[in-house]
Design an enzyme around this catalytic site. Sequence first.
Site, PDB file in Angstrom:
ATOM      1  N   GLY A 199     -30.897 -39.936 -55.767  1.00 12.53           N
ATOM      2  CA  GLY A 199     -30.450 -38.469 -55.636  1.00 12.53           C
ATOM      3  C   GLY A 199     -28.950 -38.466 -55.368  1.00 12.53           C
ATOM      4  CE  LYS A 231     -49.943 -35.008 -50.724  1.00 14.24           C
ATOM      5  NZ  LYS A 231     -50.845 -34.888 -51.947  1.00 14.24           N
ATOM      6  N   GLY A 261     -44.634 -46.501 -40.774  1.00 10.08           N
ATOM      7  CA  GLY A 261     -45.684 -47.751 -40.731  1.00 10.08           C
ATOM      8  C   GLY A 261     -45.075 -49.099 -41.327  1.00 10.08           C
ATOM      9  CE  LYS A 271     -47.657 -50.324 -34.860  1.00  4.14           C
ATOM     10  NZ  LYS A 271     -49.026 -50.420 -35.627  1.00  4.14           N
ATOM     11  CE1 TYR A 281     -35.139 -30.285 -47.487  1.00  4.29           C
ATOM     12  CE2 TYR A 281     -34.355 -28.748 -45.962  1.00  4.29           C
ATOM     13  CZ  TYR A 281     -34.019 -30.054 -46.570  1.00  4.29           C
ATOM     14  OH  TYR A 281     -32.969 -30.843 -46.579  1.00  4.29           O
ATOM     15  CB  THR A 326     -23.747 -32.964 -47.888  1.00  4.72           C
ATOM     16  OG1 THR A 326     -23.910 -33.164 -46.377  1.00  4.72           O
ATOM     17  CG2 THR A 326     -22.621 -34.421 -48.232  1.00  4.72           C
ATOM     18  NE  ARG A 337     -28.435 -29.344 -53.483  1.00  3.33           N
ATOM     19  CZ  ARG A 337     -28.653 -30.833 -53.007  1.00  3.33           C
ATOM     20  NH1 ARG A 337     -28.585 -30.838 -51.583  1.00  3.33           N
ATOM     21  NH2 ARG A 337     -28.957 -31.569 -53.689  1.00  3.33           N
TER      22      ARG A 337
END
Length: 310
Positions: A11, A90, A101, A104, A144, A174, A185
Amino acid sequence: MKQILVTGGAGFIGSHLCARLLDEGHCVICLDNFFTGSKRNILHLIPNPRFEVVRHDVTFPYYAEVDEIYNLACPASPIHYQHDPIQTTKTSVMGAINMLGMAKRIGAKVLQASTSEVYGDPIVHPQVESYWGNVNPIGIRSCYDEGKRVAETLFMDYHRQWDIEIKIIRIFNTYGPNMHPHDGRVVSNFIVQALNNEPITLYGDGSQTRSFQYVDDLVEAMIRMMNTDKQVTGPINIGNPNEFTIKELAEKVIAMTGSTSTLTYKPLPNDDPKQRQPNISKAKATLNWEPTIQLEEGLKRTIAYFKSLQ
Ligand code: NAD
Ligand code: UDP
């Protein structure tokens, strides 16, 4: 040399971060599902043997052995995150769970790219980290905003419950090269419209404010944040406190591009925040950081990028 995973690495921000981490000599895995990211953003990095690209959706578990994770995967422009709002929530929530996870399991540090949107349409101005925000939980921006808020909750709970080393930064607007020219944007819209001598689309009366940060300043702050001591978790605001109305931005872009564009007014989208400015005292004190590239210089570089695409 560290092994570093960057989710959302293809991105706008992720591509700059990958480039900077490679420059510093690290090995970088760029993980992306290419929803809003683009191979063009990372094409120049591909010949580097320390760079790897993986097509993967963060809503599904991922396994790798790395020292650090920068979790950026999530569409950031309102048009894109509202395109499939369920997937947006999601991505923030499942993406956070999957990355935490993994952290960890392998004992990695993990940094969350949170957002000024956690403050919603803020009543406290400028925004300080202790402010809990003013967010509509059922509006069109909620997928969002609330997704990012839950992600912050998960980061703090994994830290408290499992002693995971976490870092949360709240990024304010940004801009810079590698923004998608049509992602909707404001900075990219205005520059593309101005370069094409098309009308500049002001939503509402253009009196709403934003504080614009150039991407290189953000990347510097991200790396400094990742390198802080374990007890530094954030959240820490990262942005440029220089605040402008959207109309001022439009006029600046027209002047800097020498465009013949005129201003045209469109309806203000629902829940569009009226004002936004970061208080960056915490970033200054903790990271010894403040932005160095002001709007004029940042726009000059960004305009040059969009010109090169034409
Ligand atoms: P972007 O849309 O250019 O980049 C997001 C990247 O994530 C894209 O490459 C996209 O393909 C990828 N992605 C999206 N969903 C994914 C999924 N489910 N699995 C894997 N990859 C996925 O946006 P950006 O401006 O570079 O933003 C990067 C991060 O910074 C985002 O998390 C965003 O919320 C945060 N942020 C950005 C800004 C800003 O002004 N640009 C402000 C605040 C926060
Ligand atoms: N905006 C605008 N014209 C555009 C795109 C955006 O006036 O073509 C406005 C938008 O309504 C908002 C501000 O510019 O008030 C910033 O919008 P953006 O989508 O860049 O970021 P965010 O609203 O998430 O801060």
